[in-house]
Design a protein around this motif. Structure first.
Motif, mmCIF file in Angstrom:
data_model
loop_
_atom_site.group_PDB
_atom_site.id
_atom_site.type_symbol
_atom_site.label_atom_id
_atom_site.label_comp_id
_atom_site.label_asym_id
_atom_site.label_seq_id
_atom_site.Cartn_x
_atom_site.Cartn_y
_atom_site.Cartn_z
ATOM 1 N N VAL A 18 0.856 -1.190 0.000
ATOM 2 C CA VAL A 18 0.000 0.000 0.000
ATOM 3 C C VAL A 18 0.890 1.236 0.000
ATOM 4 C CG1 VAL A 18 -1.787 1.280 1.218
ATOM 5 C CG2 VAL A 18 -1.805 -1.225 1.250
ATOM 6 N N ARG A 19 0.604 2.104 -0.954
ATOM 7 C CA ARG A 19 1.440 3.307 -1.077
ATOM 8 C C ARG A 19 0.791 4.424 -0.279
ATOM 9 N NH1 ARG A 19 1.843 6.906 -6.520
ATOM 10 N NH2 ARG A 19 -0.280 7.402 -5.863
ATOM 11 N N GLY A 20 1.602 5.074 0.544
ATOM 12 C CA GLY A 20 1.100 6.175 1.375
ATOM 13 C C GLY A 20 0.958 7.455 0.569
ATOM 14 N N ILE B 227 3.122 1.837 -12.607
ATOM 15 C CA ILE B 227 4.470 2.189 -12.145
ATOM 16 C C ILE B 227 4.503 3.714 -12.121
ATOM 17 C CG2 ILE B 227 6.944 2.032 -12.643
ATOM 18 C CD1 ILE B 227 6.133 -0.525 -14.373
ATOM 19 N N ALA B 228 4.205 4.311 -10.963
ATOM 20 C CA ALA B 228 4.069 5.765 -10.871
ATOM 21 C C ALA B 228 5.376 6.379 -10.371
ATOM 22 C CB ALA B 228 2.887 6.108 -9.977
ATOM 23 N N THR B 229 5.554 6.504 -9.029
ATOM 24 C CA THR B 229 6.852 6.986 -8.518
ATOM 25 C C THR B 229 7.875 5.851 -8.538
ATOM 26 O OG1 THR B 229 6.439 6.308 -6.231
ATOM 27 C CG2 THR B 229 5.632 8.508 -6.908
ATOM 28 N N ASP C 267 -0.191 14.315 -6.654
ATOM 29 C CA ASP C 267 -0.622 13.222 -5.760
ATOM 30 C C ASP C 267 0.018 11.896 -6.152
ATOM 31 O OD1 ASP C 267 -3.890 14.711 -5.868
ATOM 32 O OD2 ASP C 267 -2.258 15.007 -4.405
ATOM 33 N N GLY C 268 0.879 11.919 -7.149
ATOM 34 C CA GLY C 268 1.562 10.687 -7.560
ATOM 35 C C GLY C 268 0.729 9.833 -8.492
ATOM 36 N N TYR C 269 -0.279 10.449 -9.148
ATOM 37 C CA TYR C 269 -1.090 9.700 -10.116
ATOM 38 C C TYR C 269 -0.547 9.952 -11.517
ATOM 39 C CZ TYR C 269 -4.275 7.759 -6.789
ATOM 40 O OH TYR C 269 -4.786 7.003 -5.755
ATOM 41 N N LEU D 40 -5.184 6.174 -15.816
ATOM 42 C CA LEU D 40 -6.492 5.495 -15.828
ATOM 43 C C LEU D 40 -7.159 5.577 -14.443
ATOM 44 C CD1 LEU D 40 -5.645 2.760 -14.158
ATOM 45 C CD2 LEU D 40 -5.130 1.850 -16.415
ATOM 46 N N GLY D 41 -6.584 6.449 -13.563
ATOM 47 C CA GLY D 41 -7.142 6.595 -12.219
ATOM 48 C C GLY D 41 -6.463 5.643 -11.253
ATOM 49 N N ASP D 42 -7.169 5.307 -10.168
ATOM 50 C CA ASP D 42 -6.588 4.393 -9.180
ATOM 51 C C ASP D 42 -6.914 2.966 -9.620
ATOM 52 O OD1 ASP D 42 -5.833 4.329 -5.847
ATOM 53 O OD2 ASP D 42 -6.647 2.553 -6.822
ATOM 54 N N ALA D 43 -5.895 2.230 -10.031
ATOM 55 C CA ALA D 43 -6.117 0.911 -10.638
ATOM 56 C C ALA D 43 -6.832 -0.047 -9.675
ATOM 57 C CB ALA D 43 -4.777 0.319 -11.066
ATOM 58 N N GLY D 44 -6.461 0.004 -8.391
ATOM 59 C CA GLY D 44 -7.111 -0.887 -7.428
ATOM 60 C C GLY D 44 -8.588 -0.576 -7.294
ATOM 61 N N ASP D 45 -8.895 0.735 -7.215
ATOM 62 C CA ASP D 45 -10.309 1.124 -7.089
ATOM 63 C C ASP D 45 -11.079 0.814 -8.366
ATOM 64 O OD1 ASP D 45 -9.734 4.113 -5.028
ATOM 65 O OD2 ASP D 45 -9.532 1.948 -4.645
#
Ligand SMILES: O=P(O)(O)OC[C@H]1O[C@H](OP(=O)(O)OP(=O)(O)O)[C@H](O)[C@@H]1O
Ligand SMILES: O=c1cc[nH]c(=O)[nH]1
Ligand SMILES: [Mg+2]
Length: 232
Positions: free
Chosen positions: A111-113, A143-145, A201-203, A208-213
């Motif tokens: 989980v990324r903070g 693969i963001a940050t 925010d590191g997106y 494509l938004g938050d992949a998990g959500d």
């Protein structure tokens, strides 16, 4: 797949109209979780085929019902460990195992903070022994940050020294790739596309938004609903 000339060992799927169409559907905010999961499964499968193009194979003599002939066996395809990074990589893994049915599977949570530290918490780690003949494929759509994959790569290296380590993602930001390649120059990265940049925010943008959500829906934050967990 095509090589991204900005780095060594980074490949994208921009030469595949079909995979670009699947990516388009994943990006589309109108696509629901069902469509999103289906799209990730397709990418896992078809990017798996692309990875096989880079694997070693051996010639094999076989007999058809009519006569003897030459064939091949893709040796590396039988020596694969897939590491799935919860949550968003689950459907990617589903696609990959259709192509690497012999694969041993490791599962980790990460989980990324929040920005700007993006501290990564890994507390569920179940990884099999990794052998020198193995190709390790670490599946994570975003693969963001690069923080998540850097933590996962550090952990994976404790389980053995494989023949190859491949990161399989859907979208990457250039910043994330550079950070991963700096610490792990030998790691190969296969993504559907390298996007433009990260927001504060590191997106990933356009992303494509938050992949998990997008895959599983937004988790309920109990802390915002005190009446739900007051057990008296
Ligand atoms: O490259 P990074 O900056 O580390 O960001 C990428 C990570 O962020 C997301 O995971 P998240 O923590 O949102 O978990 P989730 O998959 O359960 O949504 C995504 O699935 C990647 O694992
Ligand atoms: O764009 C992004 C960046 C990190 N994690 C995601 O799920 N999406
Ligand atoms: Mg998320």
């Amino acid at each position: 797949m095509i090589k991204d000339e900005r780095w060594e060992g980074v490949y994208t799927m921009e030469d595949s109209p079909y995979l670009m169409e699947v990516l388009t559907e994943l990006r589309d905010r109108e696509t629901d979780s069902i469509g999103f999961r289906k799209g990730l499964v397709k990418l896992g499968r078809f990017m798996g085929y692309e990875i096989i193009k880079t694997m070693e194979f051996e010639k094999r003599r076989i007999e058809t019902p009519l006569e003897e002939t030459d064939g091949i066996v893709v040796v590396d395809r039988r020596n694969v460990v897939i590491i799935t990074v919860l949550r968003a990589a689950v459907p990617l893994m589903e696609g990959l195992v259709k192509v690497f049915e012999h694969a041993r599977i490791g599962i980790v949570s990460a989980v990324r903070g929040k920005a700007p530290e993006f501290r990564v918490e890994m507390n569920y780690i179940k990884i099999p022994q990794i052998r020198e003949e193995d190709t390790v494929i670490i599946a994570d759509p975003m693969i963001a940050t690069g923080s998540t994959l850097i933590e996962v790569l550090r952990e994976v290296k404790r389980y053995g020294s494989p023949k190859r380590i491949i990161v399989l993602g859907v979208l990457a930001a250039p910043e994330g790739i550079s950070r991963i390649k700096k610490e792990f120059p030998e790691v190969e990265i296969f993504v559907t596309k390298v996007d433009r940049e990260l927001n504060e925010d590191g997106y990933i943008l356009p992303g494509l938004g938050d992949a998990g959500d997008r895959t599983f829906g937004s988790p309920l934050k109990l802390s915002t609903l005190p009446q739900l967990h007051s057990f008296d």
